[in-house]
Design an enzyme around this catalytic site. Structure first.
Site, PDB file in Angstrom:
ATOM      1  N   LYS A  73     -95.120 -13.861  46.715  1.00  0.00           N
ATOM      2  CA  LYS A  73     -94.270 -14.601  45.526  1.00  0.00           C
ATOM      3  C   LYS A  73     -93.177 -15.549  46.227  1.00  0.00           C
ATOM      4  O   LYS A  73     -92.725 -15.149  47.378  1.00  0.00           O
ATOM      5  CB  LYS A  73     -93.698 -13.577  44.801  1.00  0.00           C
ATOM      6  CG  LYS A  73     -94.747 -12.656  43.860  1.00  0.00           C
ATOM      7  CD  LYS A  73     -95.310 -13.721  42.798  1.00  0.00           C
ATOM      8  CE  LYS A  73     -96.341 -12.725  41.818  1.00  0.00           C
ATOM      9  NZ  LYS A  73     -97.202 -13.690  41.077  1.00  0.00           N
ATOM     10  N   ILE A 113     -89.414 -16.414  46.912  1.00  0.00           N
ATOM     11  CA  ILE A 113     -88.353 -15.627  46.937  1.00  0.00           C
ATOM     12  C   ILE A 113     -87.216 -16.377  46.062  1.00  0.00           C
ATOM     13  O   ILE A 113     -86.757 -17.597  46.198  1.00  0.00           O
ATOM     14  CB  ILE A 113     -87.816 -15.503  48.432  1.00  0.00           C
ATOM     15  CG1 ILE A 113     -88.776 -14.556  49.075  1.00  0.00           C
ATOM     16  CG2 ILE A 113     -86.222 -14.655  48.357  1.00  0.00           C
ATOM     17  CD1 ILE A 113     -88.836 -13.061  48.738  1.00  0.00           C
ATOM     18  N   HIS A 120     -96.361 -16.398  58.877  1.00  0.00           N
ATOM     19  CA  HIS A 120     -97.072 -17.139  58.191  1.00  0.00           C
ATOM     20  C   HIS A 120     -98.479 -17.340  59.115  1.00  0.00           C
ATOM     21  O   HIS A 120     -98.175 -17.579  60.244  1.00  0.00           O
ATOM     22  CB  HIS A 120     -96.607 -18.772  57.689  1.00  0.00           C
ATOM     23  CG  HIS A 120     -97.780 -19.574  56.968  1.00  0.00           C
ATOM     24  ND1 HIS A 120     -97.862 -19.044  55.779  1.00  0.00           N
ATOM     25  CD2 HIS A 120     -98.468 -20.443  57.455  1.00  0.00           C
ATOM     26  CE1 HIS A 120     -98.914 -20.248  55.501  1.00  0.00           C
ATOM     27  NE2 HIS A 120     -99.144 -20.808  56.349  1.00  0.00           N
TER      28      HIS A 120
END
Ligand code: GRF
Length: 251
Positions: free
Chosen positions: A99, A101, A117
């Protein structure tokens, strides 16, 4: 609601680390193993949250005795800041959290909010770029090198000053699954080093917006996890590594 910056921990005391995860939590597990139940000189995992009640990460945290929570509304930044401050968190790590931030959290944890990532940002990042999609895109583009990025988080997906990166070769015959597995092995090696470096203050986000300090990566062709996620289970893999090493680090 108080969204002032969360108090910074004194460098002589271990950082209180909170983790957000949406999935199975193998990166979280690596942090739990690295910092251990009682924590280390640099940090301790004090809270784990997820946007999914079924996230394996919550089960891993509970098994390690770490308090957990399911976010009622991941978009509610003030509620999340309040929850993190109630847990006494002073460092927030996104480990497979999907999600965006909220700005209130980015403000309150400026310079103490980091994400991992599975690609070499800024390539193959951004909204919608997560999990196997990333590795499929890397293969589609015919990239020969991908890798891992750990960065400080700002108000945008997968953007923010980079703390550390590590390359992972794309090998002939790779599928999104085989490439993803090789990248994940390198994630598990790089993430604890980065969290440790930020928790100890060895690496910090300066007022100038730049990253100061460097993550000490114990590079050596002999240490397994630094073979770019290549597990030399075959002579072929070891040879592949040697040629990749030579290509990536020409003497
Ligand atoms: C990892 O590749 C991570 O980089 C990405 O999601 C995957 C999650 O893995 N954001 P896990 O939940 O930590 O096992």
């Amino acid at each position: 609601m108080n969204t002032h910056p969360a108090p910074r921990h004194h460098p002589s005391s271990p950082a209180r680390i909170a983790v957000l995860a949406s999935g199975g939590g193998s990166n979280l597990q690596v942090l739990i193993d690295h910092f251990g139940g009682a924590g280390t000189r640099t940090g301790r995992i004090v809270w784990v949250g997820s946007d999914k009640a079924t996230a394996g990460a919550l089960t891993r945290a509970a098994s390690a005795g770490v308090p957990t929570a399911v976010l009622a509304d991941p978009r509610d930044g003030e509620a999340l800041v309040a929850t993190l401050q109630a847990a006494g968190a002073d460092l927030l790590v996104l480990a497979g959290y999907l999600k965006l931030i909220p700005e209130a959290v980015v403000r309150a944890f400026h310079g103490r909010l980091m994400n991992i990532h599975p690609a070499l940002l800024p390539a193959f990042g951004g909204a919608g770029m997560y999990g196997q999609r990333i590795h499929a895109a890397v293969l589609e583009h015919g990239a020969t090198v991908t890798g891992v990025t750990v960065h400080f988080v700002d108000a945008h997906y997968d953007r923010g000053p980079i703390i550390a990166q590590w390359p992972v070769p794309v090998l002939p015959g790779d599928t999104p699954a085989s490439l993803g597995a090789r990248v994940l092995r390198t994630e598990h090696a790089l993430l604890p080093l980065c969290v440790d470096a930020v928790a100890s203050g060895a690496v910090a986000l300066g007022e100038d917006g730049n990253v100061h300090g460097q993550v000490a990566v114990p590079v050596s062709p002999t240490t397994a996890e630094w073979r770019f996620g290549l597990v030399p289970d075959t002579a072929g893999a070891a040879a592949a590594f040697a040629s990749e090493w030579a290509r990536l680090f020409p003497r």
